[in-house]
Write a protein that holds these residues in place. Sequence first.
Motif, mmCIF file in Angstrom:
data_model
loop_
_atom_site.group_PDB
_atom_site.id
_atom_site.type_symbol
_atom_site.label_atom_id
_atom_site.label_comp_id
_atom_site.label_asym_id
_atom_site.label_seq_id
_atom_site.Cartn_x
_atom_site.Cartn_y
_atom_site.Cartn_z
ATOM 1 N N ALA A 99 2.259 1.495 -7.473
ATOM 2 C CA ALA A 99 1.469 1.164 -6.422
ATOM 3 C C ALA A 99 1.649 1.991 -5.223
ATOM 4 N N PRO A 100 0.685 2.292 -4.245
ATOM 5 C CA PRO A 100 0.959 2.920 -3.154
ATOM 6 C C PRO A 100 1.497 2.014 -2.248
ATOM 7 N N VAL A 101 2.643 2.501 -1.509
ATOM 8 C CA VAL A 101 3.361 1.866 -0.487
ATOM 9 C C VAL A 101 3.321 2.519 0.662
ATOM 10 N N ARG A 102 2.968 1.776 1.764
ATOM 11 C CA ARG A 102 2.466 2.322 3.205
ATOM 12 C C ARG A 102 1.487 3.385 3.082
ATOM 13 N N ALA A 118 -2.379 -6.946 -9.619
ATOM 14 C CA ALA A 118 -1.181 -7.298 -8.594
ATOM 15 C C ALA A 118 -0.379 -6.056 -8.474
ATOM 16 N N ILE A 119 0.125 -5.529 -9.525
ATOM 17 C CA ILE A 119 1.064 -4.637 -9.696
ATOM 18 C C ILE A 119 0.632 -3.421 -8.795
ATOM 19 N N GLY A 120 -0.689 -3.037 -8.825
ATOM 20 C CA GLY A 120 -1.017 -2.089 -8.035
ATOM 21 C C GLY A 120 -1.458 -2.365 -6.601
ATOM 22 N N GLU A 121 -1.318 -3.684 -6.125
ATOM 23 C CA GLU A 121 -1.647 -4.054 -5.028
ATOM 24 C C GLU A 121 -0.647 -3.659 -3.688
ATOM 25 N N THR A 122 -0.926 -2.698 -2.854
ATOM 26 C CA THR A 122 0.042 -2.309 -1.830
ATOM 27 C C THR A 122 0.769 -3.513 -0.974
ATOM 28 N N ARG A 123 0.050 -4.433 -0.539
ATOM 29 C CA ARG A 123 0.536 -5.337 0.305
ATOM 30 C C ARG A 123 1.668 -6.195 -0.357
ATOM 31 N N TRP A 124 1.974 -6.247 -1.841
ATOM 32 C CA TRP A 124 2.899 -6.682 -2.315
ATOM 33 C C TRP A 124 4.485 -6.008 -2.136
ATOM 34 N N TRP A 125 4.246 -4.629 -1.725
ATOM 35 C CA TRP A 125 5.400 -3.754 -1.652
ATOM 36 C C TRP A 125 5.670 -3.470 -0.476
#
Length: 434
Positions: free
Chosen positions: A164-167, A130-137
Amino acid sequence: MRRGYHSAMHSIAPAARAALLAALVSLVACATRAPQTPPPHDPSRADTPLLLISIDSFRASYLELGLTPNLQRIADQGVRAQWINPSYPTQTFPNHYTLVTGLRPDHHGVIHNTMRDPDLGRFRVSDPNAIGETRWWDGGEPIWIGAQNAGLRGATMLWPGGEAPVRGQHANRSRAFDPKITEIARVEQVLEWLGEPATTRPHVTALYFDSLDKESHDYGPNSPQARAAMQRIDSALGHLTDALAARGELDRVNLIVVSDHGMAEVPVGQRMAVEDIVTPQQAVVTSVGQSIGVAPNPGFEAEVEKRLLGRHDHYQCWRKGELPARWHYGTHPRIPAIVCQMDEGWDAIEGEVLKKSPKNQTRGSHGYDPALPSMRAIFIARGPAFRQGATIPAFDNIDVYPLLARLLGIKPAKNDGDIAPLLPALKDQGAQKK
């Protein structure tokens, strides 16, 4: 959240316009989940590194305890605020993302340390997937991504949300959270990055310390364990500033120390089972602790509202759209239909967890009303951009982000903050560059 490039294009000379279009094409090409290669150094940019440090759960009043001489020295050599008002809920991940995006949790979407999304499932800070899932961020643009979009370089050292990768982008340099990395080791990594040549050195680095939060939760904010953690972190800050000074770089770095929120004591006997608030048959509890999210099960909506809404002995409940306006919380789709807020010094956790918890141990918690003195956070800064020996009034933590953008010389992304409360901290107090 877009940066407004199209509206500016018509006022730019043809050659510069072509260069900007080339840069935009390059950015699009780089929008992948892989870590990004640092962009080439632009010698025309002011090269003053920005270092943002967070001490999780460092209450504003802790500075008066006399346990943190190195942090006090930074304050004496620069600027401090009376305190920072955290955002609701006063939890770690929502507030750390607010600090670096300038958006309240209700707007960036990291609405709690534990949350649910119909498409993404459940988010827990202990779940690396979850921490690494971009869509949370992706609801916000953290400062390191904005810097990289402007051709600068960003780095995160264990910062919540930093791995996490963001956009489509990671920070150019990033270390994932690992509680085993000591305070000194974290500082040594940052010193290594800052010691690189100007062509590769990060322009903005975010560094996170968590041990004070852990010890305060386990033993209480006034415990010997919490005080020892405070002193370890302060020693690490002393090592950081001494090393920078020895390299002749201390006065060339803009250093900002913040916290996400404070910490309150939870006395023995002031913990309750969340199942006593609402039963599993009636609702799904999406978050526990202090800010309790409740999603009624189909067919139980009226029953749950009748049971929960209003004032109770140690908590109060509202429909999500009727929470106190000063919390700026209640519109995001991830917030469930009902939110219950525990009184200061009270926790509500799962019954099974409660059974296994020590019965005679004072503990600590945050997540309470941001207006409480125990929840107040710190702001301390020194460096070439800041005045010396100044104290400024309290401000909301959404205002930190526009300051970061100004110090980097980049256009801020869309945010909820206002730099005005922080202008008195700066040597150059002119209006923010557009």
